[in-house]
Design a protein around this motif. Structure first.
Motif, PDB file in Angstrom:
ATOM      1  N   LYS A   1      -7.097   1.134   8.939  1.00 50.30           N
ATOM      2  CA  LYS A   1      -6.046   0.956   7.937  1.00 50.30           C
ATOM      3  C   LYS A   1      -6.329   1.843   6.739  1.00 50.30           C
ATOM      4  N   GLN A   2      -5.368   2.663   6.384  1.00 46.67           N
ATOM      5  CA  GLN A   2      -5.540   3.661   5.325  1.00 46.67           C
ATOM      6  C   GLN A   2      -4.619   3.358   4.160  1.00 46.67           C
ATOM      7  N   SER A   3      -5.136   3.539   2.956  1.00 46.48           N
ATOM      8  CA  SER A   3      -4.324   3.339   1.752  1.00 46.48           C
ATOM      9  C   SER A   3      -4.806   4.266   0.643  1.00 46.48           C
ATOM     10  N   PRO A   4      -3.916   4.672  -0.278  1.00 45.12           N
ATOM     11  CA  PRO A   4      -2.491   4.369  -0.292  1.00 45.12           C
ATOM     12  C   PRO A   4      -1.723   5.278   0.653  1.00 45.12           C
ATOM     13  N   GLN A   5      -0.455   5.009   0.826  1.00 47.10           N
ATOM     14  CA  GLN A   5       0.390   5.850   1.660  1.00 47.10           C
ATOM     15  C   GLN A   5       0.671   7.186   0.961  1.00 47.10           C
ATOM     16  N   SER A   6       0.801   7.144  -0.348  1.00 50.12           N
ATOM     17  CA  SER A   6       1.003   8.366  -1.119  1.00 50.12           C
ATOM     18  C   SER A   6       0.271   8.249  -2.444  1.00 50.12           C
ATOM     19  N   LEU A   7      -0.049   9.409  -3.001  1.00 49.86           N
ATOM     20  CA  LEU A   7      -0.883   9.458  -4.204  1.00 49.86           C
ATOM     21  C   LEU A   7      -0.502  10.673  -5.021  1.00 49.86           C
ATOM     22  N   ILE A   8      -0.320  10.473  -6.310  1.00 54.95           N
ATOM     23  CA  ILE A   8      -0.060  11.585  -7.220  1.00 54.95           C
ATOM     24  C   ILE A   8      -1.169  11.613  -8.258  1.00 54.95           C
ATOM     25  N   VAL A   9      -1.783  12.781  -8.399  1.00 48.94           N
ATOM     26  CA  VAL A   9      -2.919  12.949  -9.308  1.00 48.94           C
ATOM     27  C   VAL A   9      -2.679  14.190 -10.160  1.00 48.94           C
ATOM     28  N   GLN A  10      -3.158  14.143 -11.387  1.00 50.03           N
ATOM     29  CA  GLN A  10      -3.072  15.314 -12.242  1.00 50.03           C
ATOM     30  C   GLN A  10      -4.209  16.274 -11.915  1.00 50.03           C
ATOM     31  N   LYS A  11      -3.950  17.545 -12.117  1.00 54.77           N
ATOM     32  CA  LYS A  11      -4.982  18.572 -11.919  1.00 54.77           C
ATOM     33  C   LYS A  11      -6.230  18.211 -12.709  1.00 54.77           C
ATOM     34  N   GLY A  12      -7.360  18.300 -12.041  1.00 52.19           N
ATOM     35  CA  GLY A  12      -8.632  17.968 -12.661  1.00 52.19           C
ATOM     36  C   GLY A  12      -9.041  16.522 -12.479  1.00 52.19           C
ATOM     37  N   GLY A  13      -8.144  15.695 -12.008  1.00 53.47           N
ATOM     38  CA  GLY A  13      -8.438  14.279 -11.818  1.00 53.47           C
ATOM     39  C   GLY A  13      -9.177  14.012 -10.514  1.00 53.47           C
ATOM     40  N   ILE A  14      -9.480  12.742 -10.290  1.00 51.99           N
ATOM     41  CA  ILE A  14     -10.165  12.324  -9.063  1.00 51.99           C
ATOM     42  C   ILE A  14      -9.158  11.642  -8.132  1.00 51.99           C
ATOM     43  N   SER A  15      -9.108  12.114  -6.901  1.00 48.42           N
ATOM     44  CA  SER A  15      -8.253  11.487  -5.888  1.00 48.42           C
ATOM     45  C   SER A  15      -9.133  10.601  -5.013  1.00 48.42           C
ATOM     46  N   ILE A  16      -8.682   9.374  -4.785  1.00 47.34           N
ATOM     47  CA  ILE A  16      -9.451   8.445  -3.961  1.00 47.34           C
ATOM     48  C   ILE A  16      -8.553   7.849  -2.886  1.00 47.34           C
ATOM     49  N   ILE A  17      -8.977   7.993  -1.657  1.00 47.02           N
ATOM     50  CA  ILE A  17      -8.236   7.445  -0.518  1.00 47.02           C
ATOM     51  C   ILE A  17      -9.178   6.527   0.247  1.00 47.02           C
ATOM     52  N   ASN A  18      -8.683   5.371   0.635  1.00 48.77           N
ATOM     53  CA  ASN A  18      -9.530   4.366   1.250  1.00 48.77           C
ATOM     54  C   ASN A  18      -9.127   4.071   2.691  1.00 48.77           C
ATOM     55  N   CYS A  19     -10.124   3.730   3.494  1.00 50.80           N
ATOM     56  CA  CYS A  19      -9.867   3.302   4.868  1.00 50.80           C
ATOM     57  C   CYS A  19     -10.747   2.117   5.213  1.00 50.80           C
ATOM     58  N   ALA A  20     -10.192   1.205   6.011  1.00 55.24           N
ATOM     59  CA  ALA A  20     -10.932   0.049   6.482  1.00 55.24           C
ATOM     60  C   ALA A  20     -10.822  -0.019   7.995  1.00 55.24           C
TER      61      ALA A  20
ATOM     62  N   GLN B   1     -15.736  -0.296   5.341  1.00 56.27           N
ATOM     63  CA  GLN B   1     -14.811   0.549   4.605  1.00 56.27           C
ATOM     64  C   GLN B   1     -15.433   1.909   4.357  1.00 56.27           C
ATOM     65  N   PHE B   2     -14.588   2.918   4.260  1.00 53.71           N
ATOM     66  CA  PHE B   2     -15.047   4.231   3.846  1.00 53.71           C
ATOM     67  C   PHE B   2     -13.930   4.908   3.059  1.00 53.71           C
ATOM     68  N   SER B   3     -14.324   5.799   2.187  1.00 56.09           N
ATOM     69  CA  SER B   3     -13.342   6.401   1.308  1.00 56.09           C
ATOM     70  C   SER B   3     -13.630   7.883   1.105  1.00 56.09           C
ATOM     71  N   LEU B   4     -12.573   8.597   0.759  1.00 54.03           N
ATOM     72  CA  LEU B   4     -12.662  10.024   0.438  1.00 54.03           C
ATOM     73  C   LEU B   4     -12.395  10.181  -1.051  1.00 54.03           C
ATOM     74  N   HIS B   5     -13.306  10.876  -1.713  1.00 60.07           N
ATOM     75  CA  HIS B   5     -13.146  11.181  -3.130  1.00 60.07           C
ATOM     76  C   HIS B   5     -13.006  12.695  -3.265  1.00 60.07           C
ATOM     77  N   ILE B   6     -11.954  13.124  -3.949  1.00 55.38           N
ATOM     78  CA  ILE B   6     -11.768  14.545  -4.236  1.00 55.38           C
ATOM     79  C   ILE B   6     -11.925  14.712  -5.745  1.00 55.38           C
ATOM     80  N   MET B   7     -13.019  15.350  -6.116  1.00 50.40           N
ATOM     81  CA  MET B   7     -13.296  15.562  -7.543  1.00 50.40           C
ATOM     82  C   MET B   7     -12.558  16.800  -8.020  1.00 50.40           C
ATOM     83  N   ASP B   8     -12.211  16.812  -9.320  1.00 48.21           N
ATOM     84  CA  ASP B   8     -11.555  17.980  -9.913  1.00 48.21           C
ATOM     85  C   ASP B   8     -10.396  18.436  -9.018  1.00 48.21           C
ATOM     86  N   SER B   9      -9.497  17.522  -8.715  1.00 49.53           N
ATOM     87  CA  SER B   9      -8.401  17.815  -7.793  1.00 49.53           C
ATOM     88  C   SER B   9      -7.571  19.010  -8.265  1.00 49.53           C
ATOM     89  N   GLN B  10      -7.179  19.844  -7.296  1.00 46.17           N
ATOM     90  CA  GLN B  10      -6.425  21.061  -7.568  1.00 46.17           C
ATOM     91  C   GLN B  10      -5.082  21.031  -6.838  1.00 46.17           C
TER      92      GLN B  10
END
Lengths: 113, 114
Positions: free
Chosen positions: A5-24, A72-81
């Motif tokens: 199970k993956q969340s969220p379905q969609s994500l909006i992040v500002q440039k330079g921010g951290i994107s986090i996506i989760n899975c269980a 659970q496991f998650s993906l973190h994207i630092m300094d999102s571009q």
């Protein structure tokens, strides 16, 4: 029944921010957990993967965090571009002769400039 | 190396027509897979193969058949196309060893059934 199970379905992040996506996941026999990245009009491509014997793996701006007890496991994207804007899929796999991936439903990431 | 190639890239079929999608890989991979991708549904496995001459059903096999006569090729057939088979089809191949299991994807085939 969705085994990953993956969340969220969609994500909006500002440039330079951290994107986090989760899975269980449900199945404790899974022994390989990859993340794939897919750009529009292209096939998915492996981004980063982890095995359950480590809690974290980092490759450049991309990090997988793995919590075996919570399944659970998650993906973190630092300094999102803006170039990171894509669909991200988590997956899980069990070893053996019929190895295949069980996929999450995907997260559409948009990074605003 | 071309990696994984798919033929054709686009196709429009009428209901009831048949067609074959061809997947070829030049990486000497044992495993090959056919997926379909629909909005909000992720990647769903149709059929897969763990070696030349072998095939197995995936999550959504109904209405599709496959063959793996040569190690490098994996064919997906639609005998009588239905509008519900409108989708983007991806082929993938992989090796697997103790430490890694990466699937390499082709560019996809966009199929419309009218």
């Amino acid at each position: 029944q969705q085994q990953v199970k993956q969340s969220p379905q969609s994500l909006i992040v500002q440039k330079g921010g951290i994107s986090i996506i989760n899975c269980a996941y449900e199945n404790t026999a899974f022994d390989y957990f990859p993340w794939y990245q897919q750009f529009p009009g292209k096939g998915p491509a492996l981004l980063i993967a982890i095995r359950p014997d480590v809690s974290e793996k980092k490759e450049g701006r991309f990090t997988i965090s793995f919590n075996k007890s919570a399944k659970q496991f998650s993906l973190h994207i630092m300094d999102s571009q803006p170039g990171d804007s894509a669909t991200y899929f988590c997956a899980a796999s069990i070893g053996g002769n019929n190895r295949k991936l069980i996929w999450g439903l995907g997260t559409s990431l948009a990074v605003n400039p | 190396n071309a990696g994984v190639t798919q033929t054709p890239k686009f196709r429009v079929l009428k209901t009831g027509q048949s067609m074959t999608l061809l997947c070829a890989q030049d990486m000497n991979h044992e495993y090959m897979y056919w997926y379909r991708q629909d909005p909000g549904m992720g990647l769903r496995l149709i059929h897969y193969s763990v070696g030349e001459g072998t095939t197995a059903k995936g999550e959504v096999p109904d209405g599709y058949n496959v063959s793996r006569l040569k190690k490098q090729n994996f064919l997906l057939g639609l005998e009588s196309a239905a509008p519900s088979q409108t989708s983007v089809y991806f082929c993938a191949s992989s090796y697997t060893d103790r430490f890694s299991y990466e699937q390499y994807f082709g560019p996809g085939t966009r199929l419309t059934v009218t």
